[in-house]
Design a protein around this motif. Structure first.
Motif, PDB file in Angstrom:
ATOM      1  N   LEU A  31       0.839  -1.208   0.000  1.00  0.00           N
ATOM      2  CA  LEU A  31       0.000   0.000   0.000  1.00  0.00           C
ATOM      3  C   LEU A  31       0.872   1.255   0.000  1.00  0.00           C
ATOM      4  N   LEU A  39       0.069   5.050  -0.621  1.00  0.00           N
ATOM      5  CA  LEU A  39      -0.807   5.521   0.465  1.00  0.00           C
ATOM      6  C   LEU A  39       0.027   6.042   1.628  1.00  0.00           C
ATOM      7  N   ARG A  84      -2.982   4.390   5.428  1.00  0.00           N
ATOM      8  CA  ARG A  84      -2.628   3.005   5.758  1.00  0.00           C
ATOM      9  C   ARG A  84      -3.224   2.612   7.112  1.00  0.00           C
ATOM     10  N   TRP A  96      -6.890   1.881   6.641  1.00  0.00           N
ATOM     11  CA  TRP A  96      -7.057   0.523   6.085  1.00  0.00           C
ATOM     12  C   TRP A  96      -6.942  -0.522   7.202  1.00  0.00           C
TER      13      TRP A  96
END
Ligand SMILES: N[C@@H](CCC(=O)N[C@@H](CS)C(=O)NCC(=O)O)C(=O)O
Length: 211
Positions: free
Chosen positions: A115, A121, A126, A129
């Motif tokens: 990611l 990101l 992150r 997520w």
């Protein structure tokens, strides 16, 4: 026994707890995940997936935390980590798998690094997520626990494979400061487990390679 380990690895944390509950000692070899040691040829010759934990016993190399825990439970039956009653066993395994199969793999180091490095990101995205998938999983686990009588541990009066998976995942949730108020049963189970030496000694911050 040799445990290929990393202090912050929640999958390795599960195995550390299981070893402690069984009263087994293992020499620890730390594989530095943030430095990428798990992807080096040396460790890949131990664990073809390049993941920790691996438990080496004589010439045997065991991988996958749940498989390792079930192996230890079969070889060293006391105290049992998987309930003997079929219904409880299915429940304990279901909770363990919700974490080990459905939450943890999406938040793994390699996923988080992808990611960051491939999709660009930032830390905030992150963390979003990471917290999202824990929240989804914890919501489901909390509902499942609420349908059963309240017990000290997830599946009765003794810790099982379910608790062994819950505690490290709660530690991961803490890394992104996930509010635990919506999950009172999970929080109570985590608190009860951490009062036990087997769990407390396995905490990331209690490991010699902790940073
Ligand atoms: N399903 C595996 C997961 C193992 C796993 O993903 N371990 C993580 C640490 S918690 C790892 O080694 N990550 C290294 C990476 O993602 O590069 C198990 O339960 O053992």
């Amino acid at each position: 026994m040799i445990l290929y380990d990393y202090f912050r690895s929640s999958a390795a944390y599960r195995v550390r707890i299981a070893l402690n509950l069984k009263g087994l000692n293992a020499e620890r070899k730390s594989i530095h995940l943030r430095k990428g040691e798990q992807r080096g040829a040396e460790y890949k010759s131990v664990n073809a997936q390049g993941l920790v934990p691996t438990l080496e016993i004589g010439g045997l190399r065991l991988t996958q935390s749940l498989a390792i825990i079930e192996y230890l439970d079969e070889k060293y039956p006391e105290p049992p980590l998987v309930p003997r009653n079929a219904e409880d066993r299915a429940f304990a395994r279901a909770l363990a798998m919700t974490i080990a199969c459905d939450i943890h793999p999406i938040d793994n180091t390699r996923v988080m690094q992808y990611l960051e490095r491939e999709l660009g990101l930032d830390q905030g995205k992150r963390d979003q997520w990471y917290a999202h998938w824990i929240r989804e999983g914890f919501e489901a686990i909390e509902k499942q626990l609420a349908r059963r009588p309240v017990t000290t541990f997830a599946c009765g009066a003794q810790p099982t494979i379910a608790d062994i998976c819950i505690v490290p995942q709660v530690a991961n949730a803490g890394r992104v400061k996930l509010a635990m108020d919506p999950y009172p049963r999970i929080r109570a189970i985590n608190d009860a487990c951490l009062k036990l030496k087997a769990f407390a000694d396995a905490r990331p911050e209690a490991q010699p390679d902790a940073e």
